[in-house]
Design an enzyme around this catalytic site. Structure first.
Site, short mmCIF file in Angstrom:
data_model
loop_
_atom_site.label_atom_id
_atom_site.label_comp_id
_atom_site.label_asym_id
_atom_site.label_seq_id
_atom_site.Cartn_x
_atom_site.Cartn_y
_atom_site.Cartn_z
N SER A 19 0.85 -1.20 0.00
CA SER A 19 0.00 0.00 0.00
C SER A 19 0.88 1.24 0.00
O SER A 19 2.02 1.20 0.50
CB SER A 19 -0.88 0.01 1.26
OG SER A 19 -1.46 1.28 1.45
N TYR A 28 -1.55 -0.47 10.48
CA TYR A 28 -1.76 -0.90 9.08
C TYR A 28 -0.54 -0.51 8.24
O TYR A 28 0.01 -1.34 7.50
CB TYR A 28 -3.03 -0.25 8.52
CG TYR A 28 -3.27 -0.59 7.05
CD1 TYR A 28 -3.69 -1.86 6.67
CD2 TYR A 28 -3.08 0.38 6.06
CE1 TYR A 28 -3.92 -2.16 5.32
CE2 TYR A 28 -3.31 0.08 4.72
CZ TYR A 28 -3.73 -1.19 4.36
OH TYR A 28 -3.94 -1.49 3.02
N1 LIG Z 1 -8.56 -0.61 -1.35
C1 LIG Z 1 -7.53 0.19 -1.16
O1 LIG Z 1 -7.65 1.44 -1.17
C2 LIG Z 1 -6.14 -0.38 -0.97
C3 LIG Z 1 -5.05 0.48 -1.08
C4 LIG Z 1 -3.77 -0.04 -0.90
C5 LIG Z 1 -3.59 -1.37 -0.63
N2 LIG Z 1 -4.66 -2.20 -0.52
C6 LIG Z 1 -4.42 -3.62 -0.25
O2 LIG Z 1 -4.93 -4.37 -1.32
C7 LIG Z 1 -5.19 -5.71 -0.89
C8 LIG Z 1 -6.55 -6.13 -1.42
O3 LIG Z 1 -7.55 -5.39 -0.74
P1 LIG Z 1 -8.87 -4.87 -1.46
O4 LIG Z 1 -8.76 -3.39 -1.51
O5 LIG Z 1 -9.12 -5.64 -2.68
O6 LIG Z 1 -9.95 -5.17 -0.30
P2 LIG Z 1 -10.98 -6.34 -0.10
O7 LIG Z 1 -12.00 -6.33 -1.19
O8 LIG Z 1 -11.46 -6.21 1.30
O9 LIG Z 1 -10.11 -7.67 -0.28
C9 LIG Z 1 -9.41 -8.27 0.77
C10 LIG Z 1 -9.55 -9.78 0.61
O10 LIG Z 1 -8.77 -10.44 1.60
C11 LIG Z 1 -9.49 -11.58 2.03
N3 LIG Z 1 -9.07 -11.91 3.38
C12 LIG Z 1 -9.11 -11.10 4.48
N4 LIG Z 1 -8.69 -11.78 5.55
C13 LIG Z 1 -8.38 -13.03 5.14
C14 LIG Z 1 -7.93 -14.19 5.81
N5 LIG Z 1 -7.72 -14.22 7.13
N6 LIG Z 1 -7.73 -15.31 5.08
C15 LIG Z 1 -7.95 -15.32 3.75
N7 LIG Z 1 -8.38 -14.24 3.06
C16 LIG Z 1 -8.60 -13.11 3.76
C17 LIG Z 1 -10.96 -11.18 1.96
O11 LIG Z 1 -11.83 -12.29 1.74
P3 LIG Z 1 -12.56 -13.06 2.95
O12 LIG Z 1 -13.14 -12.01 3.83
O13 LIG Z 1 -13.61 -13.89 2.25
O14 LIG Z 1 -11.52 -13.89 3.59
C18 LIG Z 1 -10.98 -10.28 0.75
O15 LIG Z 1 -11.32 -11.00 -0.42
C19 LIG Z 1 -5.09 -5.68 0.63
O16 LIG Z 1 -3.87 -6.26 1.02
C20 LIG Z 1 -5.10 -4.20 0.96
O17 LIG Z 1 -4.41 -3.93 2.15
C21 LIG Z 1 -5.94 -1.73 -0.70
#
Ligand SMILES: NC(=O)c1ccc[n+]([C@@H]2O[C@H](COP(=O)([O-])OP(=O)(O)OC[C@H]3O[C@@H](n4cnc5c(N)ncnc54)[C@H](OP(=O)(O)O)[C@@H]3O)[C@@H](O)[C@H]2O)c1
Length: 253
Positions: A148, A161
């Site tokens: 991130s 975080y």
């Molecule tokens: N959105 C943003 O603005 C942003 C910015 C920078 C970085 N990121 C990073 O991008 C990555 C993807 O996030 P996203 O934005 O796509 O959000 P998201 O839609 O909430 O995706 C996160 C995924 O992680 C899975 N997950 C969470 N805990 C888990 C566990 N214990 N075991 C297995 N799977 C797990 C969730 O599925 P389940 O709940 O079904 O397990 C979900 O599919 C993350 O690492 C986040 O920190 C996001």
């Protein structure tokens, strides 16, 4: 955009139940990769398998909790039994649980560390031998970690975080020194504000509406934008390693 070199590859994508992981699975499958979908919500994974299969792709739902070592071992066994060794791993699973440090939310700290860092490490341990074997056999091998912009830029109340993401960015850079010489590419992606479910787990009304406020004034990235970058970087010729991608919405400072 065409991504010629993805056909015939086998990918493991964590966080595939939603957001960037889901979008990446769809795009890689659309370009010929077989995709193993890892996350906790089995129903979401099954729905995604059906969507990918309806497009002619090949996908496997593998429910797993990456905070649980035994669960990751079982998931890896399932992936191997079904697909054999893999050659592309995307660590997208993550949680973002901001709160003031003085709130002392050890439960949230532990969950973030155990998901964003130790969980990614468990996946790396399970699949790096496959990546090394693929590279040794002359095939392209990729490890992609989704960090991130919070790894570099500090935000109040996002300290833990940000610390997990800084650790993941450093882990990716360090792993290049071990894996790069053995022809396994390591790519670290640091997105800014992206429209996904990530913020929906925030347990703090003010911080939750603060995030909503950012989405109101910034034309955020989409999960598809990140998937496009992952498909692009993993489809370059094997000797080309985009090691670090920082991607922000144009309006995000
Ligand atoms: N959105 C943003 O603005 C942003 C910015 C920078 C970085 N990121 C990073 O991008 C990555 C993807 O996030 P996203 O934005 O796509 O959000 P998201 O839609 O909430 O995706 C996160 C995924 O992680 C899975 N997950 C969470 N805990 C888990 C566990 N214990 N075991 C297995 N799977 C797990 C969730 O599925 P389940 O709940 O079904 O397990 C979900 O599919 C993350 O690492 C986040 O920190 C996001």
């Amino acid at each position: 955009m065409s991504y010629e070199n993805l056909s015939g590859r086998t990918a493991v994508i964590t966080g595939a139940a939603s957001g960037m992981g889901e979008a990446t699975a769809v795009l890689l499958a659309r370009h010929g990769a077989r995709v193993a979908l890892l996350a906790r919500r089995a129903d979401r994974l099954e729905t995604l398998v059906a969507k990918i299969e309806a497009e002619g792709g090949v996908a496997l739902a593998v429910p797993v909790d990456i905070t649980d070592a035994a669960s990751v071992r079982t998931a890896a066994d399932r992936v191997h039994a079904h697909f054999g060794p893999v050659d592309l791993v995307v660590n997208s699973a993550g949680v973002m649980l901001p709160n003031p440090i003085a709130a002392g939310r050890e439960d949230e700290w532990v969950r973030m560390i155990d998901t964003n860092i130790t969980g990614a490490l468990r996946i790396i341990r399970a699949f790096v031998p496959d990546l090394l074997a693929a590279a040794e056999a002359g095939r392209t091998a990729d490890l992609v970690d989704i960090s991130s912009i919070g790894a570099h830029v500090t935000f109040p109340d996002y300290a833990v975080y940000g610390a997990t993401k800084a650790a993941l960015t450093h882990l990716s850079a360090s792993l290049r020194t071990e894996l790069g010489s053995r022809r396994v590419r390591v790519t670290n992606i640091e997105p800014g504000l992206t429209a996904t479910e990530l913020g929906s787990h925030i347990d703090n009304e003010a911080l939750s509406s603060g995030l909503d406020g950012m989405f109101a004034v910034i034309d955020a990235l989409s999960a598809d934008d990140i998937a496009d970058l992952i498909a692009y970087t993993t489809s370059r010729p094997a000797h080309v390693n985009l090691r670090q991608l920082i991607v922000l919405p144009t309006q995000q400072a």
